[in-house]
Design a protein around this motif. Structure first.
Motif, PDB file in Angstrom:
ATOM      1  N   MET A   1      38.942  35.475  36.359  1.00 44.94           N
ATOM      2  CA  MET A   1      40.147  35.828  35.647  1.00 44.94           C
ATOM      3  C   MET A   1      40.546  37.282  35.910  1.00 44.94           C
ATOM      4  O   MET A   1      41.726  37.582  36.018  1.00 44.94           O
ATOM      5  N   GLU A   2      39.550  38.169  35.980  1.00 48.46           N
ATOM      6  CA  GLU A   2      39.843  39.566  36.249  1.00 48.46           C
ATOM      7  C   GLU A   2      40.497  39.737  37.614  1.00 48.46           C
ATOM      8  O   GLU A   2      41.403  40.550  37.770  1.00 48.46           O
ATOM      9  N   LYS A   3      40.023  38.961  38.576  1.00 49.02           N
ATOM     10  CA  LYS A   3      40.563  39.057  39.930  1.00 49.02           C
ATOM     11  C   LYS A   3      42.032  38.667  39.950  1.00 49.02           C
ATOM     12  O   LYS A   3      42.863  39.331  40.574  1.00 49.02           O
ATOM     13  N   GLU A   4      42.392  37.605  39.230  1.00 52.98           N
ATOM     14  CA  GLU A   4      43.787  37.157  39.183  1.00 52.98           C
ATOM     15  C   GLU A   4      44.658  38.180  38.468  1.00 52.98           C
ATOM     16  O   GLU A   4      45.796  38.426  38.872  1.00 52.98           O
ATOM     17  N   ASP A   5      44.146  38.769  37.388  1.00 54.72           N
ATOM     18  CA  ASP A   5      44.901  39.799  36.677  1.00 54.72           C
ATOM     19  C   ASP A   5      45.136  41.016  37.565  1.00 54.72           C
ATOM     20  O   ASP A   5      46.225  41.595  37.564  1.00 54.72           O
ATOM     21  N   PHE A   6      44.121  41.385  38.323  1.00 53.47           N
ATOM     22  CA  PHE A   6      44.244  42.526  39.230  1.00 53.47           C
ATOM     23  C   PHE A   6      45.310  42.252  40.293  1.00 53.47           C
ATOM     24  O   PHE A   6      46.172  43.094  40.563  1.00 53.47           O
ATOM     25  N   ILE A   7      45.275  41.063  40.871  1.00 49.92           N
ATOM     26  CA  ILE A   7      46.261  40.685  41.889  1.00 49.92           C
ATOM     27  C   ILE A   7      47.660  40.655  41.292  1.00 49.92           C
ATOM     28  O   ILE A   7      48.621  41.162  41.879  1.00 49.92           O
ATOM     29  N   ASN A   8      47.807  40.077  40.110  1.00 49.22           N
ATOM     30  CA  ASN A   8      49.123  40.014  39.455  1.00 49.22           C
ATOM     31  C   ASN A   8      49.645  41.404  39.114  1.00 49.22           C
ATOM     32  O   ASN A   8      50.847  41.671  39.230  1.00 49.22           O
ATOM     33  N   ASN A   9      48.762  42.297  38.669  1.00 48.97           N
ATOM     34  CA  ASN A   9      49.187  43.672  38.366  1.00 48.97           C
ATOM     35  C   ASN A   9      49.713  44.369  39.611  1.00 48.97           C
ATOM     36  O   ASN A   9      50.719  45.074  39.559  1.00 48.97           O
ATOM     37  N   ILE A  10      49.046  44.164  40.733  1.00 49.93           N
ATOM     38  CA  ILE A  10      49.500  44.788  41.977  1.00 49.93           C
ATOM     39  C   ILE A  10      50.823  44.192  42.427  1.00 49.93           C
ATOM     40  O   ILE A  10      51.744  44.908  42.831  1.00 49.93           O
ATOM     41  N   LEU A  11      50.951  42.866  42.357  1.00 50.89           N
ATOM     42  CA  LEU A  11      52.190  42.223  42.770  1.00 50.89           C
ATOM     43  C   LEU A  11      53.368  42.604  41.867  1.00 50.89           C
ATOM     44  O   LEU A  11      54.499  42.725  42.328  1.00 50.89           O
ATOM     45  N   ASN A  12      53.100  42.821  40.602  1.00 46.06           N
ATOM     46  CA  ASN A  12      54.163  43.166  39.652  1.00 46.06           C
ATOM     47  C   ASN A  12      54.444  44.669  39.594  1.00 46.06           C
ATOM     48  O   ASN A  12      55.369  45.091  38.904  1.00 46.06           O
ATOM     49  N   SER A  13      53.678  45.470  40.302  1.00 44.98           N
ATOM     50  CA  SER A  13      53.864  46.918  40.218  1.00 44.98           C
ATOM     51  C   SER A  13      55.166  47.378  40.860  1.00 44.98           C
ATOM     52  O   SER A  13      55.641  48.471  40.582  1.00 44.98           O
ATOM     53  N   VAL A  14      55.779  46.570  41.704  1.00 47.26           N
ATOM     54  CA  VAL A  14      57.018  46.965  42.366  1.00 47.26           C
ATOM     55  C   VAL A  14      58.256  46.397  41.671  1.00 47.26           C
ATOM     56  O   VAL A  14      59.368  46.540  42.174  1.00 47.26           O
ATOM     57  N   ASP A  15      58.092  45.790  40.545  1.00 49.90           N
ATOM     58  CA  ASP A  15      59.227  45.168  39.845  1.00 49.90           C
ATOM     59  C   ASP A  15      60.263  46.180  39.380  1.00 49.90           C
ATOM     60  O   ASP A  15      61.456  45.936  39.437  1.00 49.90           O
ATOM     61  N   GLY A  16      59.857  47.343  38.954  1.00 45.63           N
ATOM     62  CA  GLY A  16      60.787  48.311  38.406  1.00 45.63           C
ATOM     63  C   GLY A  16      61.432  49.219  39.448  1.00 45.63           C
ATOM     64  O   GLY A  16      62.269  50.064  39.112  1.00 45.63           O
TER      65      GLY A  16
END
Length: 88
Positions: free
Chosen positions: A1-16
């Motif tokens: 679960m931590e791995k998926e959260d880490f990946i999602n955080n990186i992918l979502n970091s460019v949203d703004g």
């Protein structure tokens, strides 16, 4: 679960992030440099023709060299067979 959260955080970091548009002056300078650095089609054709000529000459010279090399080897074999000595 931590791995998926880490990946999602990186992918979502460019949203703004919003894209930046250059000013008109900078855009005109860039376009002008692009126009100045273009190579004419005549020059491209001359370069292509030169490359084709060089490759053709190399192929011809390689073919001629291999034919003369076989005759040199044959003469060397004949001289070795006559005397049965490799070194003189």
């Amino acid at each position: 679960m931590e791995k998926e959260d880490f990946i999602n955080n990186i992918l979502n970091s460019v949203d703004g992030i919003t894209s930046v548009t250059p000013s008109d002056i900078v855009l005109q300078k860039i376009e002008q440099r692009i126009k100045e650095s273009q190579i004419s089609t005549r020059t491209l054709w001359l370069v292509a023709a030169s490359i084709i000529i060089l490759v053709s000459l190399n192929i011809i010279l390689i073919n001629d060299k291999s034919g003369s090399n076989e005759s040199e080897i044959a003469s060397l074999e004949q001289s070795i067979n006559k005397s049965n000595q490799l070194y003189k």
